[in-house]
Structure formats: structure tokens, C-alpha cells
Design a protein around this motif. Sequence first.
Motif, PDB file in Angstrom:
ATOM      1  N   UNK A   1      16.972   3.039  11.787  1.00  0.00           N
ATOM      2  CA  UNK A   1      16.732   1.778  10.665  1.00  0.00           C
ATOM      3  C   UNK A   1      15.386   2.133  10.211  1.00  0.00           C
ATOM      4  N   UNK A   2      15.087   2.016   9.083  1.00  0.00           N
ATOM      5  CA  UNK A   2      13.644   2.332   8.433  1.00  0.00           C
ATOM      6  C   UNK A   2      13.325   1.539   7.536  1.00  0.00           C
ATOM      7  N   UNK A   3      12.367   0.550   7.979  1.00  0.00           N
ATOM      8  CA  UNK A   3      12.097  -0.670   7.017  1.00  0.00           C
ATOM      9  C   UNK A   3      10.789  -0.750   6.801  1.00  0.00           C
ATOM     10  N   UNK A   4      10.416  -1.230   5.624  1.00  0.00           N
ATOM     11  CA  UNK A   4       8.907  -1.415   4.979  1.00  0.00           C
ATOM     12  C   UNK A   4       8.684  -2.983   4.894  1.00  0.00           C
ATOM     13  N   UNK A   5       7.700  -3.362   4.955  1.00  0.00           N
ATOM     14  CA  UNK A   5       7.330  -4.940   4.641  1.00  0.00           C
ATOM     15  C   UNK A   5       6.096  -4.986   3.593  1.00  0.00           C
ATOM     16  N   UNK A   6       6.464  -5.956   2.689  1.00  0.00           N
ATOM     17  CA  UNK A   6       5.283  -5.976   1.612  1.00  0.00           C
ATOM     18  C   UNK A   6       4.018  -6.573   2.128  1.00  0.00           C
ATOM     19  N   UNK A   7       2.978  -6.417   1.572  1.00  0.00           N
ATOM     20  CA  UNK A   7       1.694  -7.299   1.963  1.00  0.00           C
ATOM     21  C   UNK A   7       1.648  -8.321   1.833  1.00  0.00           C
ATOM     22  N   UNK A   8       0.982  -9.261   2.660  1.00  0.00           N
ATOM     23  CA  UNK A   8       0.792 -10.884   2.256  1.00  0.00           C
ATOM     24  C   UNK A   8      -0.106 -11.011   1.162  1.00  0.00           C
ATOM     25  N   UNK A   9      -0.153 -12.143   0.860  1.00  0.00           N
ATOM     26  CA  UNK A   9      -0.696 -12.410  -0.380  1.00  0.00           C
ATOM     27  C   UNK A   9      -2.166 -12.089  -0.458  1.00  0.00           C
ATOM     28  N   UNK A  10      -3.071 -12.646   0.710  1.00  0.00           N
ATOM     29  CA  UNK A  10      -4.597 -12.319   0.701  1.00  0.00           C
ATOM     30  C   UNK A  10      -4.750 -10.720   0.886  1.00  0.00           C
ATOM     31  N   UNK A  11      -3.944 -10.063   1.626  1.00  0.00           N
ATOM     32  CA  UNK A  11      -4.183  -8.534   1.773  1.00  0.00           C
ATOM     33  C   UNK A  11      -4.092  -7.839   0.547  1.00  0.00           C
ATOM     34  N   UNK A  12      -2.956  -8.414  -0.220  1.00  0.00           N
ATOM     35  CA  UNK A  12      -2.965  -7.663  -1.511  1.00  0.00           C
ATOM     36  C   UNK A  12      -3.837  -7.925  -2.395  1.00  0.00           C
ATOM     37  N   UNK A  13      -4.385  -9.068  -2.362  1.00  0.00           N
ATOM     38  CA  UNK A  13      -5.531  -9.514  -3.333  1.00  0.00           C
ATOM     39  C   UNK A  13      -6.759  -8.697  -3.043  1.00  0.00           C
ATOM     40  N   UNK A  14      -7.189  -8.409  -1.495  1.00  0.00           N
ATOM     41  CA  UNK A  14      -8.337  -7.765  -1.352  1.00  0.00           C
ATOM     42  C   UNK A  14      -8.101  -6.262  -1.684  1.00  0.00           C
ATOM     43  N   UNK A  15      -6.710  -5.705  -1.560  1.00  0.00           N
ATOM     44  CA  UNK A  15      -6.616  -4.562  -1.846  1.00  0.00           C
ATOM     45  C   UNK A  15      -6.915  -4.176  -3.529  1.00  0.00           C
ATOM     46  N   UNK A  16      -6.483  -5.226  -4.134  1.00  0.00           N
ATOM     47  CA  UNK A  16      -6.863  -4.912  -5.678  1.00  0.00           C
ATOM     48  C   UNK A  16      -8.366  -5.071  -5.796  1.00  0.00           C
ATOM     49  N   UNK A  17      -8.961  -6.215  -5.235  1.00  0.00           N
ATOM     50  CA  UNK A  17     -10.412  -6.359  -5.612  1.00  0.00           C
ATOM     51  C   UNK A  17     -11.074  -5.107  -5.301  1.00  0.00           C
ATOM     52  N   UNK A  18     -10.771  -4.560  -4.003  1.00  0.00           N
ATOM     53  CA  UNK A  18     -11.380  -3.294  -3.710  1.00  0.00           C
ATOM     54  C   UNK A  18     -11.182  -1.975  -4.517  1.00  0.00           C
ATOM     55  N   UNK A  19     -10.103  -2.288  -5.183  1.00  0.00           N
ATOM     56  CA  UNK A  19      -9.849  -1.117  -6.027  1.00  0.00           C
ATOM     57  C   UNK A  19      -8.507   0.089  -5.410  1.00  0.00           C
ATOM     58  N   UNK A  20      -8.177  -0.583  -4.497  1.00  0.00           N
ATOM     59  CA  UNK A  20      -7.047   0.288  -4.000  1.00  0.00           C
ATOM     60  C   UNK A  20      -5.699   0.172  -4.465  1.00  0.00           C
ATOM     61  N   UNK A  21      -4.973   1.332  -4.464  1.00  0.00           N
ATOM     62  CA  UNK A  21      -3.616   1.373  -5.033  1.00  0.00           C
ATOM     63  C   UNK A  21      -2.353   1.947  -3.829  1.00  0.00           C
ATOM     64  N   UNK A  22      -1.698   0.635  -3.782  1.00  0.00           N
ATOM     65  CA  UNK A  22      -0.743   1.032  -2.690  1.00  0.00           C
ATOM     66  C   UNK A  22       0.025   2.238  -2.798  1.00  0.00           C
ATOM     67  N   UNK A  23       0.169   2.783  -3.927  1.00  0.00           N
ATOM     68  CA  UNK A  23       0.887   3.968  -4.101  1.00  0.00           C
ATOM     69  C   UNK A  23       0.174   5.238  -3.576  1.00  0.00           C
ATOM     70  N   UNK A  24      -1.048   5.001  -3.140  1.00  0.00           N
ATOM     71  CA  UNK A  24      -1.754   6.252  -2.473  1.00  0.00           C
ATOM     72  C   UNK A  24      -1.258   6.798  -1.064  1.00  0.00           C
ATOM     73  N   UNK A  25      -0.707   5.662  -0.495  1.00  0.00           N
ATOM     74  CA  UNK A  25      -0.073   6.063   0.949  1.00  0.00           C
ATOM     75  C   UNK A  25       1.076   6.499   1.016  1.00  0.00           C
ATOM     76  N   UNK A  26       0.960   7.397   1.946  1.00  0.00           N
ATOM     77  CA  UNK A  26       2.273   7.977   2.127  1.00  0.00           C
ATOM     78  C   UNK A  26       2.909   7.611   3.473  1.00  0.00           C
TER      79      UNK A  26
END
Length: 373
Positions: A297-322
Motif C-alpha cells: 500500500x503506497x499512498x501520498x497525501x497533498x499538503x494542507x493549505x497553509x503549508x502549500x502557501x508557505x512553500x510558494x512564498x519561499x519559492x519551493x517547488x513540490x516537484x523537486x522532491x523525490x
Amino acid sequence: MTAPENGVRQFTVAADDDGVRLDRWFKRHLPQVGFATISRWARTGQIRVDGARAKPEDRLATGQVLRVPPGGAALPAPDRQRRELTEEQRAEAAAMLITRTDAALVLNKPPGLATQGGTGMRQHVDGLLDAYADDGAPRPRLVHRLDKDTSGVLLVARTPGSAAFFSKRFSGRSARKIYWALVIGVPEVSEGFIDAPISKQPGTGGEKMHVDEEGGQASRTRYRVVDRAGNRAAWVELQPLTGRTHQLRVHMAAIGHPIVGDGKYGGPAAFLTGAVSRKMHLHARRLIIDAPGGGKLDVTADLPEHFAASMTYLGFDEGDSRAEPQAPPPERSRDEKKQAARAHAKQYRKARRGERRGRGAAADKPSAKGPRR
């Protein structure tokens, strides 16, 4: 189940009870029959499996016929007593569901919602599990936990058998978990291990943990810096190799890089200015675990709204994670563990001294408006 006129009953072992001990079978299906009674029935030959005498520690197999003497009539299982939920609660439960299998429900727990109830805790995941139960089916069961302010993947077992199966994988540490976190500052070493024993901090009533080189439980975390926002903050992947309370939070604070929003372990220094939320930035991103019957069973969970907003603000791209779990390193000797723990503690104290000097300098600096009179 069949019940002949003499009161002796026969049960056919279901697939969900395959491999379970006889005494555990009674606890699941006839919980009102005590262990002393089970032992007496077994000793006098009144319990039979496929016609043969059985002991409490014997393990059952699917399809076997279990003979049980009169007494301890089956009662409605406690977990079948459903809790009445409001439409709002049912909608909240539906919004959390990522996927459903015959054995499990996988949820994306939002931050701020406790996994289980406690003193003064009225809203929690456990209180919403009746929303997922089918008519006539057992109530789903929690098999692991996330902190109240941690979001992400939470696995719930749908049957007693799958609960036992998954619990063994978590306790045996074969389940692989990947967390995402935003931390204050940037670790000097971009990828490595934190090996620092943890115990309850005295005087906190067990509500807070700390690094304890002498009496703590072995605690190991793999980390990797994915990206950095200058020297201000870093996005890290964390893989707990042990399952101690608050382990990731304690370990990141211990190396001088507390998780953003974790005032409990990072104090005032754990908060960033600007558009970064003051909520905790720790998210259970991915879970890989064996599934009953084979496969993963291999499952991924989307980020919550506040975390995703902070990632964008700090210039991080979710696609950079393996987000790939790594094999744990070889177990170190006791002396090596103690040496590593001292090094982490020294680094942490050094970072805290720098903070105090910075605050002291700011306090001594004359105001542009001049002294108050």
C-alpha cells in the motif's frame, strides 16, 4: 455460527482471523468469556478445533471449525455500537479519505485535528470513524497516530485482522514513512542521520520530550535538505527510523533547526515573519506498508493549505522532491550513539548561544528615537 440444542456452538474461522491465537479469537468474538474460563475449557477438552483438543496459545487457520461449550453467549461487539454523527462531521470524514481497500482506509488528516480524544478533546479522528463503517461490519480501528498539529497520511484498519497485521508492521518498523517539513535555517550537512535518544522531559507531565543521552530510548531519523530559502529556512524530507513521541520535532530542534511553527520545541525562534503561517509545518507526505494478502500500500497525501502557501512564498517547488524512503544505516555501537548525541547537543547549545547574543545586542542598541524620558 451454529448452535445445537445442547448449547454447544460451532464457529467457522473467517479469513480475517487466520493465524490468530485461540485466546485472541475469544477476545474478539466472545469478549465476555474470561481467560480462566478459556483455560479450563481447553484443559478439560471442551474446546475443539476440527475435532481435536486445543490450547489457548494454538493458532487458528481459515476454514477450521471451532467447537465452544455452553456459556458466555455472544454479545453485540462494543465496536458495533455506532456513534451518531452530524452531516457536518460526515462531510469532514469524507473530505479526509484518500483511498479505501478491503483492509484499510487511508486518510489525509488536517492540522489541528487530534487523532484520538483526551482531556477536553471533543473533536478527533477516532470520533469520526463511524462515518466509514458499513452496516454489519466492524468499526474501523486506528493503528498509529499523528500529533494534533501534524497533517498527512493516517492509516486506519477496517477489520480486527487487518488491525493486527498493520500494527505488527508499524511496531516492527517495516512501514516506511516520509515527512515533509520546513525548518528554521539550513543544516550544514545536507543529508544525514540524527541519532539521539529521547525521553520524557521531567516536570512536564509527559507532555514534552527531550534528548536524553543516558536514559532515553534509541531514536533515529534520516533527513535530506531538498531546497533552501537563502539562510532563512529549508525544506527537508524526514524519515523516522524509530517511532518515538515527537521524535522529528525533538531531533530537528536538537540540531538547531526547529520546525517552522513548532513553538513547543523551538520557542519564539520557530516562527518566520512575512506571509509564512504560524501553524506547524510538518506533514506526513507518504506511507509505504505491506498489505494483507500481498503487495504494498503506497499512498501520498497533498499538503494542507497553509503549508502549500508557505512553500510558494519561499519559492519551493513540490516537484523537486523525490520522496523516496531510504534503507536505514547499520546499527551503531552504544559509544558511537553517545558520541553522536553529545555532538548534536553541543551544536544545539552553540546555536542557542548565538540567538541569545543576537537578542542581547538588539536590546543594547540605542533607539533611533532616543531614550524615553
